[in-house]
Design a protein around this motif. Structure first.
Motif, mmCIF file in Angstrom:
data_model
loop_
_atom_site.group_PDB
_atom_site.id
_atom_site.type_symbol
_atom_site.label_atom_id
_atom_site.label_comp_id
_atom_site.label_asym_id
_atom_site.label_seq_id
_atom_site.Cartn_x
_atom_site.Cartn_y
_atom_site.Cartn_z
ATOM 1 N N GLU A 171 0.837 -1.197 0.000
ATOM 2 C CA GLU A 171 0.000 0.000 0.000
ATOM 3 C C GLU A 171 0.874 1.250 0.000
ATOM 4 N N VAL A 172 0.421 2.265 -0.721
ATOM 5 C CA VAL A 172 1.041 3.585 -0.699
ATOM 6 C C VAL A 172 -0.040 4.570 -0.272
ATOM 7 N N ARG A 173 0.293 5.449 0.666
ATOM 8 C CA ARG A 173 -0.651 6.465 1.123
ATOM 9 C C ARG A 173 -0.262 7.815 0.546
ATOM 10 N N SER A 174 -1.276 8.544 0.105
ATOM 11 C CA SER A 174 -1.091 9.914 -0.377
ATOM 12 C C SER A 174 -1.978 10.817 0.469
ATOM 13 N N PHE A 175 -1.426 11.950 0.876
ATOM 14 C CA PHE A 175 -2.158 12.857 1.745
ATOM 15 C C PHE A 175 -2.471 14.140 0.983
ATOM 16 N N PHE A 176 -3.679 14.640 1.183
ATOM 17 C CA PHE A 176 -4.097 15.899 0.572
ATOM 18 C C PHE A 176 -4.147 16.953 1.661
ATOM 19 N N TYR A 177 -3.490 18.083 1.392
ATOM 20 C CA TYR A 177 -3.385 19.155 2.373
ATOM 21 C C TYR A 177 -4.094 20.397 1.880
ATOM 22 N N LYS A 178 -4.512 21.193 2.830
ATOM 23 C CA LYS A 178 -5.145 22.473 2.524
ATOM 24 C C LYS A 178 -4.695 23.458 3.588
ATOM 25 N N ILE A 179 -4.504 24.680 3.167
ATOM 26 C CA ILE A 179 -4.155 25.721 4.125
ATOM 27 C C ILE A 179 -5.356 26.645 4.266
ATOM 28 N N PRO A 180 -5.787 26.892 5.492
ATOM 29 C CA PRO A 180 -6.916 27.814 5.680
ATOM 30 C C PRO A 180 -6.539 29.224 5.193
ATOM 31 N N VAL A 181 -7.474 29.861 4.529
ATOM 32 C CA VAL A 181 -7.221 31.237 4.041
ATOM 33 C C VAL A 181 -8.106 32.230 4.736
#
Length: 181
Positions: A171-181
């Motif tokens: 398994e490979v995990r990918s993470f999605f990030y967001k910065i609050p604006v």
């Protein structure tokens, strides 16, 4: 951790599991009476496919004729590419002709690998093992075609657990990030 230090937050995680098709596959799951495996080569019912996907992915119980025709135009276009093979576009079909679940393998022939995508189950048919049966059928067909690796991606722990129980090797995990604006 570096991104989080600068204010980013994980919005969701994607898990990609790999199947080694050079090994023995898990035994096929028998279907309940009245259900059969079909594919788009022998049973090209893109209308039933569109209805299944709308129900499974968008929670739409019914599609208007206009919505259905728009989806069918898109599907017809995507089925003309070199990675699409109708014999690996697999569905579990009920006696009444409705598609209960499905999975589609898109093939990178030179790389001897495939991505299994659009795994879904109609809301009327959940918890019967139909998605498992469709994925396994895809894997067997890919192996018979000489494909060595297949990848499948999911976003939920339930999907990842299902893929692992079918025989994914890593398994490979990918993470999605967001910065609050």
């Amino acid at each position: 951790r570096v991104l989080e230090r600068y204010g980013f937050h994980i919005t969701h995680t994607m898990y990609t599991r790999r199947f080694d098709l050079t090994r023995d596959l898990a035994p096929r799951v028998p279907l309940e009476p009245g259900f059969v495996i079909v594919d788009m080569k022998s049973h090209p019912d893109y209308r039933a496919q569109a209805i299944l996907r709308a129900n499974a992915f968008q929670k739409k119980i019914t599609l208007s004729e206009e919505e259905l025709n728009t989806r069918l135009k898109y599907y017809n276009h995507s089925c003309n590419g070199p990675i699409y093979h109708p014999e690996t576009d697999v569905y579990v079909m009920a006696e009444d002709g409705r598609f209960a679940a499905g999975a589609e393998a898109l093939i990178n022939a030179p790389g001897l690998e495939a991505d299994i995508e659009r795994v879904c189950t109609h809301s009327d048919f959940r918890k019967h093992g139909f998605a498992r049966a469709a994925i396994q059928e895809c894997l067997y067909r890919l192996k018979d075609m000489g494909i060595h690796k297949a990848y499948i991606t999911g976003y939920s722990q339930a999907a990842i657990a299902l893929y692992g129980s079918i025989g994914a090797v890593d398994e490979v995990r990918s993470f999605f990030y967001k910065i609050p604006v």
